[in-house]
Design an enzyme around this catalytic site. Structure first.
Site, PDB file in Angstrom:
ATOM      1  N   ASN A   1     -40.892  36.714 -42.359  1.00  0.00           N
ATOM      2  CA  ASN A   1     -39.434  36.277 -42.586  1.00  0.00           C
ATOM      3  C   ASN A   1     -38.688  36.777 -41.319  1.00  0.00           C
ATOM      4  O   ASN A   1     -38.799  37.880 -40.691  1.00  0.00           O
ATOM      5  CB  ASN A   1     -38.881  36.963 -44.020  1.00  0.00           C
TER       6      ASN A   1
ATOM      7  N   ASN B   1     -33.011  43.891 -32.096  1.00  0.00           N
ATOM      8  CA  ASN B   1     -31.782  44.654 -32.518  1.00  0.00           C
ATOM      9  C   ASN B   1     -31.948  45.703 -33.508  1.00  0.00           C
ATOM     10  O   ASN B   1     -31.275  46.445 -33.995  1.00  0.00           O
ATOM     11  CB  ASN B   1     -30.549  43.593 -33.343  1.00  0.00           C
TER      12      ASN B   1
ATOM     13  N   LYS C   1     -33.030  43.405 -39.522  1.00  0.00           N
ATOM     14  CA  LYS C   1     -32.501  43.075 -38.042  1.00  0.00           C
ATOM     15  C   LYS C   1     -33.642  42.155 -37.484  1.00  0.00           C
ATOM     16  O   LYS C   1     -34.879  42.710 -37.710  1.00  0.00           O
ATOM     17  CB  LYS C   1     -32.326  44.389 -37.604  1.00  0.00           C
TER      18      LYS C   1
ATOM     19  N   TYR D   1     -40.340  45.051 -42.817  1.00  0.00           N
ATOM     20  CA  TYR D   1     -40.453  45.140 -44.275  1.00  0.00           C
ATOM     21  C   TYR D   1     -41.979  44.170 -44.366  1.00  0.00           C
ATOM     22  O   TYR D   1     -42.747  44.372 -45.068  1.00  0.00           O
ATOM     23  CB  TYR D   1     -39.333  44.169 -44.847  1.00  0.00           C
TER      24      TYR D   1
ATOM     25  N   ARG E   1     -33.762  50.465 -61.896  1.00  0.00           N
ATOM     26  CA  ARG E   1     -33.046  49.063 -61.869  1.00  0.00           C
ATOM     27  C   ARG E   1     -34.177  48.012 -61.512  1.00  0.00           C
ATOM     28  O   ARG E   1     -35.009  48.275 -60.971  1.00  0.00           O
ATOM     29  CB  ARG E   1     -31.859  49.224 -61.178  1.00  0.00           C
ATOM     30  N   GLY E   2     -33.590  46.793 -61.522  1.00  0.00           N
ATOM     31  CA  GLY E   2     -34.300  45.786 -61.042  1.00  0.00           C
ATOM     32  C   GLY E   2     -35.668  45.242 -61.443  1.00  0.00           C
ATOM     33  O   GLY E   2     -35.788  45.522 -62.728  1.00  0.00           O
TER      34      GLY E   2
ATOM     35  N   ALA F   1     -41.547  50.718 -55.641  1.00  0.00           N
ATOM     36  CA  ALA F   1     -40.152  51.173 -54.951  1.00  0.00           C
ATOM     37  C   ALA F   1     -40.414  50.339 -53.454  1.00  0.00           C
ATOM     38  O   ALA F   1     -41.346  50.358 -52.842  1.00  0.00           O
ATOM     39  CB  ALA F   1     -40.152  52.786 -54.628  1.00  0.00           C
TER      40      ALA F   1
END
Length: 467
Positions: free
Chosen positions: A368, A320, A316, A374, A239-240, A310
């Site tokens: 970010n 945290n 978070k 990430y 997908r995507g 992928a």
């Protein structure tokens, strides 16, 4: 979820409101509609500073296009523009009346001092207002690292700031501006990149710099299906963005092996069946997956194109974030790609002149909030690409594509304020489409793109993040 603001602003009432209130007014972008669509049409103006080394090759390539070509004249600083060849007509600058140019192409490879930058000023000052909606600006220069004298390096580095600024000035037209740095002797590798950046395929690529080095790769024999006979593997293909990549590579002639999680098996099989490809339902983080992939590739005679798409987010703030969220993002987005590539290389399953493309992210360049895991992984991919590029042999290349805000199910799930900000904080004032990423991947995969190695190109509409 569709962009309701984009739809509203492109009505007569919305346009009036945008003009009155000074709101962003994104232009519908021209994307590829059919595979045999000419890469460039309309009037194209070519220019060159003194000593331009690429203008004749540019003229030769564009001379075979559907465009009507003109070369700049009327100023001694632009006299080498005539070297574009006899397929071009002279166009005196400044223009006696407004033009209607679909592209402006300038060879700045011969500029060696800051004073000589006046040639690029003269060319674009006289023509930029005549660029059409969805127009293209392309500047060609030299890699700064090959400039021995400081003045030469300064003049060539200046092209970066110039192009990125122009891109921001013309973005409200849906137009783009990019810079190609071409190593001495690499002009024969210019074709695929010139075609990409001037075409509808690069609709959401702006303010970018790519470098073309010397290579022995040949141009594609079939420009409509340049990947005919190639076997491609795409991870995250159900997908995507991954599905769009698989579909685009298939459109361009490749046979696709799609890899995705066992949970997406049915969807993956349906999509790959529609492309006449192969489905592999595997978790890329499992220890035995690289070998399972290698075995499957070996059964099909080896691989030509390896696309690491992928990805996974576990957002978070760092204080945290549980350790398993950190590990999952690193493993899926970085470690798995490295492990699969290493296993394919160990078994010598990637054919000569193979292509490896890694999907990074603007988050890996700018960072970010809430995505330290990430962003670290996606930034790590860039480091991996740049290091691996120096070691690859047999004409194999590796490059990275870094998407910005792309309209997918993942972005649909964002809070509305975050989603709207993501769409607007770029020079084109809109989100990109999965196909925009896919077209950039296919460009890197082209047989004629052997001179592109170790590049990182953002597909983000020139996002202000990390600009």
């Amino acid at each position: 979820m569709s962009d309701l603001y984009f739809k509203l602003i492109n009505t007569s009432l919305g346009q009036t409101a945008a003009n009155t209130l000074g709101l962003p007014a994104p232009i519908p972008l021209r994307r590829l509609k059919r595979v045999d669509q000419p890469f460039i049409e309309g009037d194209v103006l070519l220019g060159a500073g003194g000593g331009g080394k690429l203008i004749s090759e540019v003229g030769r390539i564009l001379g075979a296009s559907a465009a009507t070509l003109y070369h700049a004249s009327g100023d001694k600083r632009l006299v080498d523009s005539a070297k574009a060849g006899n397929r071009t007509k002279p166009m005196v600058l400044p223009l006696s009346k407004p033009g209607n140019f679909s592209a402006l192409v300038f060879d700045a490879s011969g500029i060696k001092t800051p004073g000589e930058l006046s040639a690029i000023y003269q060319f674009f000052h006289a023509s930029i207002k005549s660029l059409t909606q969805n127009g293209r600006v392309l500047v060609l220069g030299q890699p700064v690292k090959i400039c021995r004298k400081p003045a030469h390096a300064a003049a060539q580095q200046a092209l970066d700031g110039f192009v990125r600024s122009i891109a921001k000035e013309i973005g409200n037209k849906g137009a783009t501006a990019n810079l190609l740095r071409v190593t001495t002797g690499a002009q024969n590798n210019l074709n695929s990149s010139l075609r990409f950046f001037l075409s509808a395929k690069s609709a959401y690529v702006s303010g970018q710099v790519a470098q073309i080095d010397k290579s022995t790769s040949a141009a594609a024999s079939n420009p409509v299906a340049p990947l005919t006979g190639k076997l491609a593997l795409v991870t995250g293909a159900a997908r995507g963005i991954g599905l769009a990549i698989a579909q685009t590579l298939s459109r361009d002639g490749a046979t696709v092996i799609g890899v995705d999680l066992p949970a997406a098996r049915q969807e993956l099989q349906q999509q790959m069946q529609s492309l006449k490809g192969h489905a592999l339902a595997l978790d890329i983080t499992e220890a035995d997956t690289p070998q399972l992939i290698a075995t499957f590739i070996e059964q099909h005679g080896g691989l030509d194109l390896l696309i690491h798409n992928a990805g996974l987010t576990r957002d978070k703030t760092l204080g945290n974030m549980p350790e398993q969220s950190w590990d999952a993002a690193i493993h899926v987005n970085l470690t798995a790609a490295m492990a699969i590539t290493e296993r394919i290389q160990r078994h010598e399953l990637l054919h000569a002149n193979g292509r490896i493309v890694c999907l990074s992210s603007v988050s890996g360049i700018a960072g970010n909030r809430g995505q330290s895991n990430y962003a670290a992984a996606k930034s790590g991919l860039i480091g991996y690409v740049q290091a691996e590029a120096r070691q690859l042999k047999n004409g194999t290349t590796i490059n990275a594509v870094a998407p910005g805000f792309i309209e997918t199910k993942m972005t649909d799930a964002m809070p509305i304020a975050v989603r709207e900000a993501g769409r607007r904080i770029n020079s084109l004032s809109q989100g990109g489409q999965p196909v925009d990423v896919a077209e950039t991947v296919s460009w890197f995969c082209s047989p004629g793109s052997g001179g592109l190695n170790g590049n990182v190109v953002r597909v983000c509409g020139q996002s202000l993040l990390g600009a």
